[in-house]
Design an enzyme around this catalytic site. Structure first.
Site, PDB file in Angstrom:
ATOM      1  CG  ASP A   1      -2.132   0.794   1.160  1.00 52.62           C
ATOM      2  OD1 ASP A   1      -2.491   1.194   0.043  1.00 52.62           O
ATOM      3  OD2 ASP A   1      -2.746   1.064   2.213  1.00 52.62           O
ATOM      4  CG  HIS A   2      -1.065   4.938   0.461  1.00 53.04           C
ATOM      5  ND1 HIS A   2      -1.489   5.877  -0.451  1.00 53.04           N
ATOM      6  CD2 HIS A   2      -2.168   4.370   0.978  1.00 53.04           C
ATOM      7  CE1 HIS A   2      -2.809   5.890  -0.472  1.00 53.04           C
ATOM      8  NE2 HIS A   2      -3.258   4.983   0.378  1.00 53.04           N
TER       9      HIS A   2
ATOM     10  CG  HIS B   1      -6.988   4.432  -1.559  1.00 52.53           C
ATOM     11  ND1 HIS B   1      -5.809   4.137  -0.911  1.00 52.53           N
ATOM     12  CD2 HIS B   1      -6.830   3.982  -2.826  1.00 52.53           C
ATOM     13  CE1 HIS B   1      -4.980   3.550  -1.750  1.00 52.53           C
ATOM     14  NE2 HIS B   1      -5.571   3.448  -2.921  1.00 52.53           N
TER      15      HIS B   1
ATOM     16  CB  VAL C   1     -11.085  -2.313   4.331  1.00 50.34           C
ATOM     17  CG1 VAL C   1     -11.519  -2.306   5.792  1.00 50.34           C
ATOM     18  CG2 VAL C   1     -12.279  -2.119   3.411  1.00 50.34           C
TER      19      VAL C   1
ATOM     20  CB  THR D   1      -9.668   2.696   9.742  1.00 50.99           C
ATOM     21  OG1 THR D   1      -8.681   3.573   9.178  1.00 50.99           O
ATOM     22  CG2 THR D   1     -10.061   3.207  11.111  1.00 50.99           C
TER      23      THR D   1
HETATM   24  P1  13P Z   1      -9.366   3.156   5.702  1.00 51.14           P
HETATM   25  O1  13P Z   1      -8.280   3.191   6.720  1.00 51.14           O
HETATM   26  O2  13P Z   1     -10.257   4.337   5.767  1.00 51.14           O
HETATM   27  O3  13P Z   1     -10.115   1.871   5.723  1.00 51.14           O
HETATM   28  O4  13P Z   1      -8.662   3.246   4.271  1.00 51.14           O
HETATM   29  C1  13P Z   1      -7.813   2.214   3.868  1.00 51.14           C
HETATM   30  C2  13P Z   1      -7.024   2.574   2.682  1.00 51.14           C
HETATM   31  O5  13P Z   1      -7.464   3.279   1.802  1.00 51.14           O
HETATM   32  C3  13P Z   1      -5.669   1.997   2.581  1.00 51.14           C
HETATM   33  O6  13P Z   1      -4.958   2.467   1.495  1.00 51.14           O
END
Ligand code: 13P
Length: 283
Positions: A82-83, A207, A230, A232
């Site tokens: 991710d990112h 996202h 997802v 959080t």
């Molecule tokens: P949330 O933390 O809002 O679920 O977003 C997750 C996300 O976009 C990870 O790149």
């Protein structure tokens, strides 16, 4: 072999009119629970690791965890970074066998982002991996990356040019979505998804999946969001389950009982998202 390409998963999702859940895991328990829920509901799954998780567990240990845990399921799954703004981490994960990476260079100019993203795509192709691109910050800080300020949103023309010239497999646009908990239900620019998909044919990553409504998901998925992130929601399920168990069992002394309780909570959160994204029974 259940591990497959991320591009294949999102392409099949686009064709089938559903989205692949892309869930960030933080340790072995959450990795196993997310994959177990995918297996139970016959859903494809993208497991995501933040740069922070790669650093905290260590790349080799994390990849070994993935290999051994993913080998236990027979639904198609992929491992995604991710990112990641750090080219070194991108290179290390691609070399180690991650199936895809999000090169997040939105803090650079679009031109420099594009120049580097073309290199990342070439590097990924050389090892059979896929790339998600991003030119706008998604509001909210996620595992130390990002900002609470909403940054500039680029024009459709700029975004389409970036997607076409870089050859990214997935694109992550800012449409009013945010990482973390939404303070109020967000107003999303769903038309932008339609416009981007119509112009490029490239699937979009949504996202900020935590806290959106089932209606918002189905609308955005129908418009071409084939990967929904997802993170959080998993963290909340994990922490809440620990807190509840230890509050209800203050003298608990058997860690595996706590783990079983937490695992069930993470599986339940994952099941809920699989069902909302329409990916149940697709395998
Ligand atoms: P949330 O933390 O809002 O679920 O977003 C997750 C996300 O976009 C990870 O790149």
């Amino acid at each position: 072999m259940p591990v497959t390409s991320t591009k294949r998963l999102v392409t099949e999702a686009t064709d089938g009119g559903y989205a692949v859940p892309a869930i960030n895991v933080v340790n072995q328990l959450t990795l196993e629970a997310v994959l177990a829920a995918a297996q139970e509901l016959r859903s494809p799954m993208i497991v995501q690791t933040s740069v922070k998780t790669v650093r905290s567990i260590g790349l080799e240990v994390l990849k070994a965890m993935w290999d051994t845990t993913a080998a236990r399921v027979d639904v198609p799954v992929a491992l995604h970074l991710d990112h990641c703004p750090d080219r070194q981490v991108i290179s290390e994960c691609l070399a180690a066998g991650w199936n895809s990476v999000l090169f997040d260079a939105h803090e650079l100019s679009v031109e420099e982002n594009e120049r580097q993203c073309i290199e990342v795509v070439a590097e990924a192709r050389a090892v059979g991996a896929d790339v998600e691109g991003e030119i706008e910050g998604i509001q909210g800080v996620e595992d130390g990356i990002g900002s609470d300020e909403q940054g500039p949103v680029q024009t459709l023309e700029v975004a389409v040019g970036f997607i076409e010239r870089t050859g990214v497999d997935i694109f992550a646009p800012a449409i009013g979505n945010a990482h973390g908990m939404y303070k109020a239900q967000p107003t999303l620019d769903h038309q932008r998804i339609t416009d981007l998909v119509e112009a490029t044919g490239v699937p979009m990553a949504l996202h900020g999946g935590t806290g959106l409504s089932a209606d918002q998901f189905s609308d955005l998925i129908a418009r071409g969001c084939a990967k929904v992130n997802v993170s959080t929601a998993l963290k909340i399920a994990y922490m809440e389950a620990n807190r509840t168990y230890l509050t209800e069992n203050p003298s608990a002394a058997d860690p595996p009982k706590l783990f079983a309780h937490v695992r069930e909570a993470v599986m339940d959160m994952t099941r809920g998202h699989i069902r909302m994204f329409g990916s149940e029974g697709r395998v």
